[in-house]
Design an enzyme around this catalytic site. Structure first.
Site, short mmCIF file in Angstrom:
data_model
loop_
_atom_site.label_atom_id
_atom_site.label_comp_id
_atom_site.label_asym_id
_atom_site.label_seq_id
_atom_site.Cartn_x
_atom_site.Cartn_y
_atom_site.Cartn_z
NE ARG A 72 34.83 17.96 68.60
CZ ARG A 72 34.48 18.33 67.22
NH1 ARG A 72 35.26 18.17 66.31
NH2 ARG A 72 33.19 18.97 67.12
CG HIS A 121 28.30 23.86 60.69
ND1 HIS A 121 28.68 24.96 61.73
CD2 HIS A 121 27.97 24.47 59.59
CE1 HIS A 121 28.70 25.79 60.86
NE2 HIS A 121 28.24 25.82 59.57
N GLY A 189 24.73 31.88 71.51
CA GLY A 189 25.98 31.22 71.80
C GLY A 189 26.86 31.12 70.62
CB SER A 191 32.23 33.42 67.48
OG SER A 191 32.31 32.59 66.62
C1 BJW Z 1 28.50 31.32 75.35
C2 BJW Z 1 28.46 30.64 76.25
C3 BJW Z 1 27.24 30.29 77.22
C4 BJW Z 1 30.33 30.67 75.28
N1 BJW Z 1 26.32 31.16 77.04
N2 BJW Z 1 27.19 32.09 75.05
C5 BJW Z 1 39.02 31.71 54.41
C6 BJW Z 1 39.41 30.40 54.24
C7 BJW Z 1 38.64 29.37 54.40
C8 BJW Z 1 37.19 29.58 54.40
C9 BJW Z 1 36.85 30.73 54.33
C10 BJW Z 1 37.55 31.84 54.34
N3 BJW Z 1 36.78 32.93 54.28
C11 BJW Z 1 35.46 32.57 54.43
C12 BJW Z 1 35.34 31.30 54.37
C13 BJW Z 1 34.22 30.24 54.42
C14 BJW Z 1 34.23 29.62 55.92
C15 BJW Z 1 34.14 30.57 57.00
O1 BJW Z 1 33.29 31.29 57.37
N4 BJW Z 1 35.26 30.73 57.51
C16 BJW Z 1 35.49 32.17 58.58
C17 BJW Z 1 36.08 31.15 59.73
C18 BJW Z 1 36.47 32.95 57.72
N5 BJW Z 1 33.05 28.84 55.94
C19 BJW Z 1 32.96 27.78 55.23
O2 BJW Z 1 34.00 27.05 54.90
C20 BJW Z 1 31.60 27.07 55.19
N6 BJW Z 1 31.42 26.55 53.77
C21 BJW Z 1 31.25 27.45 52.71
O3 BJW Z 1 31.34 28.69 53.03
O4 BJW Z 1 31.07 27.01 51.57
C22 BJW Z 1 30.90 27.71 50.30
C23 BJW Z 1 31.03 27.03 49.38
C24 BJW Z 1 29.92 27.01 48.37
C25 BJW Z 1 29.99 26.05 47.11
C26 BJW Z 1 31.00 25.35 47.14
C27 BJW Z 1 31.81 24.98 48.05
C28 BJW Z 1 32.09 25.78 49.14
C29 BJW Z 1 31.39 25.65 55.95
C30 BJW Z 1 31.75 26.11 57.34
C31 BJW Z 1 31.70 24.81 58.24
C32 BJW Z 1 32.16 25.22 59.62
N7 BJW Z 1 32.37 23.86 60.39
C33 BJW Z 1 32.64 24.04 61.83
C34 BJW Z 1 33.93 22.85 62.08
C35 BJW Z 1 33.36 21.51 61.99
C36 BJW Z 1 34.38 20.62 62.65
C37 BJW Z 1 33.57 20.12 63.81
O5 BJW Z 1 33.00 20.60 64.66
O6 BJW Z 1 33.68 18.68 63.94
O7 BJW Z 1 31.75 24.19 62.59
S1 BJW Z 1 33.86 25.48 62.10
C38 BJW Z 1 33.16 25.70 63.76
O8 BJW Z 1 32.87 26.90 63.71
C39 BJW Z 1 31.97 24.65 64.11
C40 BJW Z 1 31.11 25.65 64.27
O9 BJW Z 1 29.73 25.21 64.12
C41 BJW Z 1 31.42 26.92 63.72
C42 BJW Z 1 30.51 28.25 64.36
O10 BJW Z 1 31.33 28.24 65.58
P1 BJW Z 1 30.45 28.60 67.06
O11 BJW Z 1 29.39 27.97 67.25
O12 BJW Z 1 29.84 30.11 66.68
O13 BJW Z 1 31.35 28.70 68.09
P2 BJW Z 1 32.57 29.73 68.62
O14 BJW Z 1 33.49 28.87 69.55
O15 BJW Z 1 33.19 30.41 67.45
O16 BJW Z 1 31.79 30.74 69.51
C43 BJW Z 1 31.01 30.19 70.75
C44 BJW Z 1 30.51 31.70 71.19
O17 BJW Z 1 29.70 31.25 72.29
C45 BJW Z 1 31.36 32.82 71.55
O18 BJW Z 1 30.75 33.69 71.06
C46 BJW Z 1 31.15 32.75 73.40
O19 BJW Z 1 31.17 34.10 73.71
C47 BJW Z 1 29.84 31.92 73.47
N8 BJW Z 1 29.59 31.42 74.66
N9 BJW Z 1 30.00 30.28 76.36
C48 BJW Z 1 26.21 31.76 76.18
N10 BJW Z 1 27.47 29.59 78.46
#
Ligand code: BJW
Ligand code: ZN
Length: 241
Positions: A72, A121, A189, A191
């Site tokens: 990455r 993040h 941008g 999801s």
């Molecule tokens: C455009 C475009 C253009 C494209 N112009 N638009 C069940 C199991 C396990 C965990 C959970 C669970 N249920 C809930 C959870 C919690 C979990 C969660 O939410 N999971 C869901 C997926 C269900 N969350 C967590 O675990 C978080 N922590 C937490 O809740 O802690 C609680 C806690 C409390 C106390 C003690 C202990 C715990 C932490 C979340 C961390 C997320 N990390 C990541 C990855 C890191 C790895 C890395 O990058 O190296 O971060 S996940 C990944 O998703 C990354 C991103 O920041 C994040 C969000 O993604 P994003 O930015 O929305 O991207 P995409 O690809 O999803 O969407 C792109 C969008 O752009 C799309 O809509 C396109 O249409 C659009 N687009 N081109 C405009 N040109």
């Protein structure tokens, strides 16, 4: 592309705001060539999040996780901020009360010149010691595997918030303040699937903000938005200036 009347409504809302908050996700960097997570070419199509982006994965196989981060880093180091990142910098310049909340770890907002921001993040260009928790900037590409702490010689990990890990309390507090006091929230941008960031639009809306989404396509959050503009971030954001 967005309808002209929606665009001019949003432009007016932004122009009339005293406090602006922007929440960004991978879509803003897609225009720089950084892969998103969940799209057709998204990272999670080829990699399993649970093998790479969880604390359990790192405990099981730190070498594999670091190899993925090196890949990455190699990819991101060739990318530059685009006009959407630059428009966010200009918005920061225009507002006394401005805050950027980004979920992106690529560092492109900082590279563009944003200074009032929370990288909720983490940042791929930072490491954190698994023992003494010291955070350091590190731009080596590739980073020698396995990297160790300059202070205590223990294993370093990427300074990234993985699934199942809590976000940093100071970041959450700063975000809550920015969401509760803003007149306008721009959600760009993302999801809207990953919590807690997925709940930020509701927080701002309940506090009385005008909330607008700028995204290539509708999202599960579009229904709660006051306005949803469809298009590329690099084309839409500069139009708001
Ligand atoms: C455009 C475009 C253009 C494209 N112009 N638009 C069940 C199991 C396990 C965990 C959970 C669970 N249920 C809930 C959870 C919690 C979990 C969660 O939410 N999971 C869901 C997926 C269900 N969350 C967590 O675990 C978080 N922590 C937490 O809740 O802690 C609680 C806690 C409390 C106390 C003690 C202990 C715990 C932490 C979340 C961390 C997320 N990390 C990541 C990855 C890191 C790895 C890395 O990058 O190296 O971060 S996940 C990944 O998703 C990354 C991103 O920041 C994040 C969000 O993604 P994003 O930015 O929305 O991207 P995409 O690809 O999803 O969407 C792109 C969008 O752009 C799309 O809509 C396109 O249409 C659009 N687009 N081109 C405009 N040109
Ligand atoms: Zn250490």
């Amino acid at each position: 592309m967005a309808a002209g009347s929606d665009l001019s409504l949003l432009k007016n809302k932004v122009a009339g705001a005293r406090s602006l908050t922007v929440l960004t996700g991978a879509g803003i960097s897609a225009d720089s060539g950084v892969p998103t997570f969940r799209g057709a070419d998204g990272l999670w199509r080829n990699f399993r999040a649970e093998d790479l982006a969880t604390p359990e994965a790192f405990e099981r196989d730190p070498r594999l996780v670091w190899e993925w981060y090196n890949w990455r880093r190699e990819l991101i180091t060739t990318k530059k901020p685009n006009p959407a990142h630059e428009a966010v910098v200009e918005l920061e310049r225009r507002f006394d009360r401005f805050w950027l909340i980004t979920q992106n770890v690529d560092g492109l907002h900082r590279a563009a010149g944003s200074t009032k921001l929370s990288e909720i993040h983490g940042n791929i260009w930072m490491t954190r010691c698994t023992a003494c928790h010291r955070i350091s900037e590190n731009h080596e590409v590739p980073i020698p595997i396995l990297p160790t702490c300059a202070d205590c010689r223990e294993l370093l990990r990427p300074h990234i918030v993985w699934f199942g890990e809590a976000l940093f309390a100071a970041d959450l507090a700063r975000c809550a303040e920015a969401l509760e006091r803003c007149d306008v929230l721009l959600v760009v941008g993302t999801s809207g699937l990953v919590y807690p960031a997925a709940g930020f639009a509701s927080v701002a809306k309940e506090a009385g903000a005008f909330v607008a989404e700028l995204n290539l396509e509708p999202t599960p959050q579009s229904g709660l938005m006051d306005l949803s503009l469809q298009g590329r971030a690099k084309e839409l954001l500069p139009l708001l200036l």
